[in-house]
Design an enzyme around this catalytic site. Structure first.
Site, PDB file in Angstrom:
ATOM      1  N   GLY A 153     -35.105 -56.228 -17.596  1.00  0.00           N
ATOM      2  CA  GLY A 153     -33.861 -56.293 -16.822  1.00  0.00           C
ATOM      3  C   GLY A 153     -33.536 -57.682 -16.304  1.00  0.00           C
ATOM      4  O   GLY A 153     -32.660 -57.831 -15.435  1.00  0.00           O
ATOM      5  N   ALA A 154     -34.235 -58.715 -16.774  1.00  0.00           N
ATOM      6  CA  ALA A 154     -34.011 -60.070 -16.242  1.00  0.00           C
ATOM      7  C   ALA A 154     -34.305 -61.124 -17.300  1.00  0.00           C
ATOM      8  O   ALA A 154     -35.463 -61.492 -17.522  1.00  0.00           O
ATOM      9  CB  ALA A 154     -34.897 -60.304 -15.017  1.00  0.00           C
ATOM     10  N   GLY A 155     -33.240 -61.577 -18.001  1.00  0.00           N
ATOM     11  CA  GLY A 155     -33.379 -62.637 -18.997  1.00  0.00           C
ATOM     12  C   GLY A 155     -32.638 -63.861 -18.506  1.00  0.00           C
ATOM     13  O   GLY A 155     -33.167 -64.676 -17.742  1.00  0.00           O
ATOM     14  N   THR A 162     -39.465 -63.585 -18.213  1.00  0.00           N
ATOM     15  CA  THR A 162     -38.447 -62.628 -18.667  1.00  0.00           C
ATOM     16  C   THR A 162     -38.940 -61.176 -18.551  1.00  0.00           C
ATOM     17  O   THR A 162     -40.107 -60.888 -18.834  1.00  0.00           O
ATOM     18  CB  THR A 162     -38.073 -62.922 -20.135  1.00  0.00           C
ATOM     19  N   GLY A 174     -27.487 -68.204 -54.957  1.00  0.00           N
ATOM     20  CA  GLY A 174     -28.460 -67.106 -54.950  1.00  0.00           C
ATOM     21  C   GLY A 174     -29.871 -67.585 -54.643  1.00  0.00           C
ATOM     22  O   GLY A 174     -30.646 -66.889 -53.977  1.00  0.00           O
ATOM     23  N   ARG A 176     -27.910 -79.284 -59.915  1.00  0.00           N
ATOM     24  CA  ARG A 176     -27.400 -77.987 -60.393  1.00  0.00           C
ATOM     25  C   ARG A 176     -26.030 -78.174 -61.064  1.00  0.00           C
ATOM     26  O   ARG A 176     -25.131 -78.790 -60.480  1.00  0.00           O
ATOM     27  CB  ARG A 176     -27.261 -77.037 -59.188  1.00  0.00           C
ATOM     28  N   GLU A 186     -24.586 -69.592 -23.819  1.00  0.00           N
ATOM     29  CA  GLU A 186     -23.673 -69.311 -22.696  1.00  0.00           C
ATOM     30  C   GLU A 186     -24.219 -69.893 -21.395  1.00  0.00           C
ATOM     31  O   GLU A 186     -23.462 -70.423 -20.573  1.00  0.00           O
ATOM     32  CB  GLU A 186     -23.459 -67.798 -22.561  1.00  0.00           C
ATOM     33  N   GLU A 206     -35.014 -70.098 -24.042  1.00  0.00           N
ATOM     34  CA  GLU A 206     -34.968 -71.208 -23.078  1.00  0.00           C
ATOM     35  C   GLU A 206     -33.537 -71.539 -22.659  1.00  0.00           C
ATOM     36  O   GLU A 206     -33.151 -72.701 -22.560  1.00  0.00           O
ATOM     37  CB  GLU A 206     -35.743 -72.410 -23.614  1.00  0.00           C
TER      38      GLU A 206
HETATM   39  C1  LIG Z   1     -38.540 -64.974 -29.724  1.00  0.00           C
HETATM   40  C2  LIG Z   1     -38.357 -65.114 -28.239  1.00  0.00           C
HETATM   41  C3  LIG Z   1     -39.307 -65.800 -27.499  1.00  0.00           C
HETATM   42  C4  LIG Z   1     -39.189 -65.892 -26.098  1.00  0.00           C
HETATM   43  N1  LIG Z   1     -40.188 -66.501 -25.366  1.00  0.00           N
HETATM   44  C5  LIG Z   1     -40.201 -66.342 -24.007  1.00  0.00           C
HETATM   45  C6  LIG Z   1     -41.349 -66.748 -23.244  1.00  0.00           C
HETATM   46  O1  LIG Z   1     -42.327 -67.289 -23.766  1.00  0.00           O
HETATM   47  N2  LIG Z   1     -41.354 -66.516 -21.908  1.00  0.00           N
HETATM   48  C7  LIG Z   1     -40.291 -65.924 -21.272  1.00  0.00           C
HETATM   49  O2  LIG Z   1     -40.375 -65.720 -20.054  1.00  0.00           O
HETATM   50  N3  LIG Z   1     -39.178 -65.547 -21.972  1.00  0.00           N
HETATM   51  C8  LIG Z   1     -39.111 -65.741 -23.318  1.00  0.00           C
HETATM   52  N4  LIG Z   1     -38.012 -65.330 -24.049  1.00  0.00           N
HETATM   53  C9  LIG Z   1     -36.866 -64.719 -23.348  1.00  0.00           C
HETATM   54  C10 LIG Z   1     -35.590 -65.532 -23.446  1.00  0.00           C
HETATM   55  O3  LIG Z   1     -35.659 -66.656 -22.610  1.00  0.00           O
HETATM   56  C11 LIG Z   1     -34.425 -64.590 -23.109  1.00  0.00           C
HETATM   57  O4  LIG Z   1     -34.283 -63.700 -24.213  1.00  0.00           O
HETATM   58  C12 LIG Z   1     -33.134 -65.325 -22.871  1.00  0.00           C
HETATM   59  O5  LIG Z   1     -33.193 -66.048 -21.671  1.00  0.00           O
HETATM   60  C13 LIG Z   1     -31.917 -64.364 -22.813  1.00  0.00           C
HETATM   61  O6  LIG Z   1     -32.163 -63.291 -21.985  1.00  0.00           O
HETATM   62  P1  LIG Z   1     -31.858 -61.799 -22.503  1.00  0.00           P
HETATM   63  O7  LIG Z   1     -32.476 -61.658 -23.822  1.00  0.00           O
HETATM   64  O8  LIG Z   1     -32.266 -60.861 -21.437  1.00  0.00           O
HETATM   65  O9  LIG Z   1     -30.289 -61.736 -22.684  1.00  0.00           O
HETATM   66  P2  LIG Z   1     -29.243 -61.386 -21.534  1.00  0.00           P
HETATM   67  O10 LIG Z   1     -29.501 -62.225 -20.337  1.00  0.00           O
HETATM   68  O11 LIG Z   1     -29.199 -59.916 -21.345  1.00  0.00           O
HETATM   69  O12 LIG Z   1     -27.884 -61.867 -22.199  1.00  0.00           O
HETATM   70  C14 LIG Z   1     -27.201 -61.111 -23.217  1.00  0.00           C
HETATM   71  C15 LIG Z   1     -25.976 -61.925 -23.618  1.00  0.00           C
HETATM   72  O13 LIG Z   1     -25.076 -62.051 -22.503  1.00  0.00           O
HETATM   73  C16 LIG Z   1     -24.839 -63.422 -22.247  1.00  0.00           C
HETATM   74  N5  LIG Z   1     -24.687 -63.593 -20.813  1.00  0.00           N
HETATM   75  C17 LIG Z   1     -25.537 -63.201 -19.829  1.00  0.00           C
HETATM   76  N6  LIG Z   1     -25.052 -63.537 -18.627  1.00  0.00           N
HETATM   77  C18 LIG Z   1     -23.875 -64.179 -18.850  1.00  0.00           C
HETATM   78  C19 LIG Z   1     -22.913 -64.815 -18.006  1.00  0.00           C
HETATM   79  N7  LIG Z   1     -23.068 -64.856 -16.684  1.00  0.00           N
HETATM   80  N8  LIG Z   1     -21.849 -65.388 -18.589  1.00  0.00           N
HETATM   81  C20 LIG Z   1     -21.685 -65.359 -19.932  1.00  0.00           C
HETATM   82  N9  LIG Z   1     -22.555 -64.794 -20.771  1.00  0.00           N
HETATM   83  C21 LIG Z   1     -23.648 -64.226 -20.244  1.00  0.00           C
HETATM   84  C22 LIG Z   1     -26.070 -64.147 -22.794  1.00  0.00           C
HETATM   85  O14 LIG Z   1     -25.807 -65.512 -23.050  1.00  0.00           O
HETATM   86  C23 LIG Z   1     -26.317 -63.343 -24.062  1.00  0.00           C
HETATM   87  O15 LIG Z   1     -25.419 -63.751 -25.050  1.00  0.00           O
HETATM   88  C24 LIG Z   1     -38.061 -65.309 -25.453  1.00  0.00           C
HETATM   89  C25 LIG Z   1     -37.088 -64.657 -26.221  1.00  0.00           C
HETATM   90  C26 LIG Z   1     -37.223 -64.544 -27.585  1.00  0.00           C
HETATM   91  C27 LIG Z   1     -36.166 -63.794 -28.355  1.00  0.00           C
END
Ligand SMILES: Cc1cc2nc3c(=O)[nH]c(=O)nc-3n(C[C@H](O)[C@H](O)[C@H](O)COP(=O)(O)OP(=O)(O)OC[C@H]3O[C@@H](n4cnc5c(N)ncnc54)[C@H](O)[C@@H]3O)c2cc1C
Length: 390
Positions: A132-134, A129, A341, A269, A368, A364
């Site tokens: 700019g790429a999740g 991640t 509470g 309770r 969505e 993971e």
């Molecule tokens: C605590 C934590 C631990 C993590 N651990 C790791 C790790 O060990 N290694 C690693 O590489 N990554 C890790 N991640 C990253 C995680 O996999 C990403 O946060 C996740 O894949 C979502 O990406 P983003 O946060 O960029 O959200 P975005 O991709 O920006 O998405 C934002 C929102 O838009 C929605 N969305 C995006 N595209 C679409 C679409 N085409 N259609 C409909 N809805 C859409 C998404 O579902 C989300 O609701 C971790 C994240 C967290 C918070």
């Protein structure tokens, strides 16, 4: 049709439950106290000690091949055990494990990275991640350019679990922009912290926290390529896909324990001269939770069973992950409501679960993304309605 566990499955499940009850749950109050002081519930040496104790109990390397000293258990058994670990909020997992893609390492890399990770001597993190790429993981930009016998990594990763503790990172980088991410343009590298990357703690609503990893012209020897040049994205998807049925397995343990607490509370309770469990409002919350829990259980076990059948588990794992992650959010929310509470206080672990389980709908693969996978499979006719019974 037989919905029961085999004698072996029941015995392993019960032994795991015994270990968690006797060795892990007694640490909960201290873990809560430390977390309230912003310290880890268990430090690295305590976790190691607990894992070695579990090894004596017979739990070591649930998914690790036997040649590396592991148990190589079927997915259904792994799911049942992970459910047991979910019963305690102490951040404990059984030891003897390594990232599944580290098995793509060559002999030298296995000695330097895989084996010490299995033994608990080294800590890894996996980084795909980026800011700019999740969800759109194919949009990664962190670049690796060749320089003699080395590669120079430049860019940033974010939200990396274990990123603050890891001794080395498995990093997916762009090695050939022209080929593109899906066309063999990315490669996975094994990058020691000493090679020069740094981590920055990210505050989240959960305990602990992931890290941002910064690569500022980090020099990595070519011998540290994991797998083949150009195989990075493929390995990344393999890493992400592996755990998909394990997240809802963990969620089941949390939901079972939390619902048990709500039932006890509802039975003791009293308000307006009678137990709160005598009110239909409370009964319905308990009933809805039980129904969702049971549905999540069978989706999860079906996904694990699909893995054991050697079939493509993506569709069933996505359904289990989507439903299981939402189920545990609903259940913990109701359990908190039933406790009134008290549920909102830090005397009890409920508010902690409430914060923790929210992540299950995000990492993971978000809700969505799971829906996208499930519907795409159906729309393309890759999967039939009704799955293996269709
Ligand atoms: C605590 C934590 C631990 C993590 N651990 C790791 C790790 O060990 N290694 C690693 O590489 N990554 C890790 N991640 C990253 C995680 O996999 C990403 O946060 C996740 O894949 C979502 O990406 P983003 O946060 O960029 O959200 P975005 O991709 O920006 O998405 C934002 C929102 O838009 C929605 N969305 C995006 N595209 C679409 C679409 N085409 N259609 C409909 N809805 C859409 C998404 O579902 C989300 O609701 C971790 C994240 C967290 C918070």
């Amino acid at each position: 049709m037989d919905f029961s566990l085999s004698d072996e499955e029941r015995a392993v499940r019960d032994t795991a439950r015994q270990f968690i009850t006797r060795e892990v749950m007694p640490l909960e109050q201290e873990a809560l106290r430390r977390e309230r002081a912003h310290l880890p519930g268990l430090d690295r040496s305590e976790l190691k000690e607990l894992r070695l104790k579990a090894k004596k109990f017979g739990f070591w390397g649930l998914s690790t091949p036997e040649e590396y000293g592991g148990m190589n258990l079927p997915a259904v058994l792994q799911s049942l055990i992970v459910t047991e670990t979910g019963r305690s909020f102490v951040q404990f997992t059984f030891g003897g494990e390594a990232d599944n893609i580290l098995y793509h390492a060559n002999a030298d890399q296995k000695r330097a990275y895989l084996v010490p990770t299995i033994e608990g001597e080294r800590v890894s993190c996996f980084a795909i991640t980026e800011p700019g790429a999740g969800s759109d993981a194919a949009n990664i930009r962190l670049s690796a350019r060749r320089d003699g016998d080395d590669w120079i990594l430049d860019g940033e990763k974010t939200f990396i679990t274990n990123g603050n503790d890891a001794d080395f990172a498995i990093v997916v980088a762009v090695t050939d922009k022209e080929k593109g991410v899906r066309g063999g343009g990315t490669t996975a590298f094994l990058v020691d912290r000493e090679m020069g990357w740094r981590s920055e703690f990210i505050q989240t609503m959960g305990e602990g926290g992931p890290a941002a990893l910064v690569f500022d012209n980090v020099r990595v020897p070519a011998r540290n390529i994991l797998g083949e040049l150009g195989q990075g994205f493929e390995l990344g998807m393999k890493w992400i896909g592996k755990g998909r049925y394990l997240i809802p397995s963990h969620a089941l343990g949390i939901a079972e324990r939390a619902l048990g607490m709500a039932i006890d509370y509802a039975n003791t309770r009293e308000t307006f001269g009678r137990r709160i469990g005598e009110n239909q409002a409370i009964q319905w919350m308990i009933a809805d939770s039980e129904v969702e829990l049971e549905a999540a259980r069978w989706l999860t076990l079906r996904a694990a069973w699909t893995v054991d059948q050697g079939e493509d588990p993506r569709h069933s794992s996505s359904m289990a992950k989507l439903y299981g992650a939402n189920m545990v959010n609903h259940v913990v929310d109701r359990v908190l409501q039933i406790h009134g509470g008290m549920g909102y206080t830090r005397e009890l672990p409920i508010e902690r679960w409430y914060r923790q389980v929210r992540l299950m709908r995000i990492y993971e693969g978000t809700d969505e993304m799971q829906r996208l996978i499930i519907s795409r499979d159906l729309l393309r006719g890759y999967t039939k309605i009704g799955g293996h019974l269709a």
